[in-house]
Design a protein around this motif. Structure first.
Motif, PDB file in Angstrom:
ATOM      1  N   ASN A  19       3.925   7.483   2.385  1.00  0.00           N
ATOM      2  CA  ASN A  19       2.902   6.833   1.364  1.00  0.00           C
ATOM      3  C   ASN A  19       3.679   6.344   0.016  1.00  0.00           C
ATOM      4  OD1 ASN A  19       0.361   6.677   0.186  1.00  0.00           O
ATOM      5  ND2 ASN A  19       0.721   8.447  -0.979  1.00  0.00           N
ATOM      6  N   SER A  30       4.097   2.289  -1.048  1.00  0.00           N
ATOM      7  CA  SER A  30       3.690   1.996  -2.138  1.00  0.00           C
ATOM      8  C   SER A  30       4.899   0.837  -2.788  1.00  0.00           C
ATOM      9  CB  SER A  30       3.641   3.051  -3.027  1.00  0.00           C
ATOM     10  OG  SER A  30       3.279   2.556  -4.537  1.00  0.00           O
ATOM     11  N   THR A  41      -2.114  -2.658   2.587  1.00  0.00           N
ATOM     12  CA  THR A  41      -1.895  -1.593   1.705  1.00  0.00           C
ATOM     13  C   THR A  41      -2.933  -1.871   0.331  1.00  0.00           C
ATOM     14  OG1 THR A  41      -0.100  -3.128   0.621  1.00  0.00           O
ATOM     15  CG2 THR A  41       0.463  -1.100   2.102  1.00  0.00           C
ATOM     16  N   ARG A  63      -6.089  -0.359   0.797  1.00  0.00           N
ATOM     17  CA  ARG A  63      -5.955   1.069   0.760  1.00  0.00           C
ATOM     18  C   ARG A  63      -6.056   1.333  -0.843  1.00  0.00           C
ATOM     19  NH1 ARG A  63      -1.269   5.108   2.774  1.00  0.00           N
ATOM     20  NH2 ARG A  63       0.006   3.917   1.221  1.00  0.00           N
ATOM     21  N   HIS A  64      -5.446   0.708  -1.605  1.00  0.00           N
ATOM     22  CA  HIS A  64      -5.510   0.735  -3.036  1.00  0.00           C
ATOM     23  C   HIS A  64      -6.780   0.541  -3.585  1.00  0.00           C
ATOM     24  CE1 HIS A  64      -1.192   1.450  -4.263  1.00  0.00           C
ATOM     25  NE2 HIS A  64      -0.932   0.914  -3.174  1.00  0.00           N
ATOM     26  N   TRP A  86      -8.492   3.705  -3.151  1.00  0.00           N
ATOM     27  CA  TRP A  86      -7.769   4.626  -4.104  1.00  0.00           C
ATOM     28  C   TRP A  86      -8.580   4.475  -5.350  1.00  0.00           C
ATOM     29  CZ3 TRP A  86      -1.869   4.894  -2.718  1.00  0.00           C
ATOM     30  CH2 TRP A  86      -1.634   5.483  -1.327  1.00  0.00           C
ATOM     31  N   THR A 106      -4.107  10.278   3.460  1.00  0.00           N
ATOM     32  CA  THR A 106      -3.232   9.425   3.074  1.00  0.00           C
ATOM     33  C   THR A 106      -1.999   9.349   4.400  1.00  0.00           C
ATOM     34  OG1 THR A 106      -1.743  11.123   1.913  1.00  0.00           O
ATOM     35  CG2 THR A 106      -3.280   9.995   0.624  1.00  0.00           C
ATOM     36  N   ARG A 107      -1.893  10.439   4.891  1.00  0.00           N
ATOM     37  CA  ARG A 107      -1.001  10.060   5.958  1.00  0.00           C
ATOM     38  C   ARG A 107      -1.636   9.330   7.065  1.00  0.00           C
ATOM     39  NH1 ARG A 107       0.974  16.485   6.340  1.00  0.00           N
ATOM     40  NH2 ARG A 107       2.473  16.427   4.795  1.00  0.00           N
ATOM     41  N   THR A 109      -3.915   7.025   6.904  1.00  0.00           N
ATOM     42  CA  THR A 109      -3.922   5.598   6.466  1.00  0.00           C
ATOM     43  C   THR A 109      -2.775   4.730   6.165  1.00  0.00           C
ATOM     44  OG1 THR A 109      -4.025   6.206   4.054  1.00  0.00           O
ATOM     45  CG2 THR A 109      -6.320   5.865   4.834  1.00  0.00           C
ATOM     46  N   SER A 110      -1.713   5.607   6.038  1.00  0.00           N
ATOM     47  CA  SER A 110      -0.411   5.194   5.953  1.00  0.00           C
ATOM     48  C   SER A 110      -0.014   4.696   7.258  1.00  0.00           C
ATOM     49  CB  SER A 110       0.909   6.246   5.292  1.00  0.00           C
ATOM     50  OG  SER A 110       0.698   6.492   4.241  1.00  0.00           O
TER      51      SER A 110
END
Length: 132
Positions: free
Chosen positions: A22, A26, A86, A89-90, A93, A104-105, A107-108
């Protein structure tokens, strides 16, 4: 008091500390943003060359179709899709969704698979469109 401080464990150093996926994604999101800015310079150069006439365009087109140019374009495509995935995904979040550790794992891994799949799909479709 000083003796107690000497017995406390030290913080892990970057050489031995393994960043979670993760955190790596980022960091990758920020790096791909910079790569895309540099890639936009290439797009502007292509537009300037096209406006400059056929000879200027042919020279830049020749560089883009070389093996090095194709590698750079592939890397830019991968950077684009990685940044896109990403970024999506943000957005989740930002809405307060997906902060559970298992999510999170998952989606990573999804970001990596999605970016690779979209990159390969783009290049396969572009190759088919060009008749290569």
């Amino acid at each position: 008091m000083a003796a107690e401080r000497d017995e406390r464990p030290l913080s892990p150093h970057l050489q031995i500390y393994r960043l979670p996926l993760n955190a790596l994604l980022s960091i990758t999101h920020r790096i791909t943003g910079l790569v895309l800015v540099l890639g936009s310079v290439w797009v502007v150069a292509l537009l300037v060359a096209a406006a400059g006439g056929q000879q200027a365009y042919q020279a830049l087109h020749g560089a883009m179709t070389s093996w090095l140019g194709q590698g750079i374009l592939f890397a830019l495509t991968l950077a684009l899709y990685t940044h896109l995935c990403t970024g999506i995904r943000h957005l989740f979040w930002d809405a307060g969704l997906g902060f559970e550790l298992a999510t999170t794992r998952r989606t990573s891994r999804g970001v990596i698979v999605g970016a690779l799949a979209l990159t390969v799909l783009t290049w396969v479709l572009a190759s088919a469109a060009n008749g290569s």
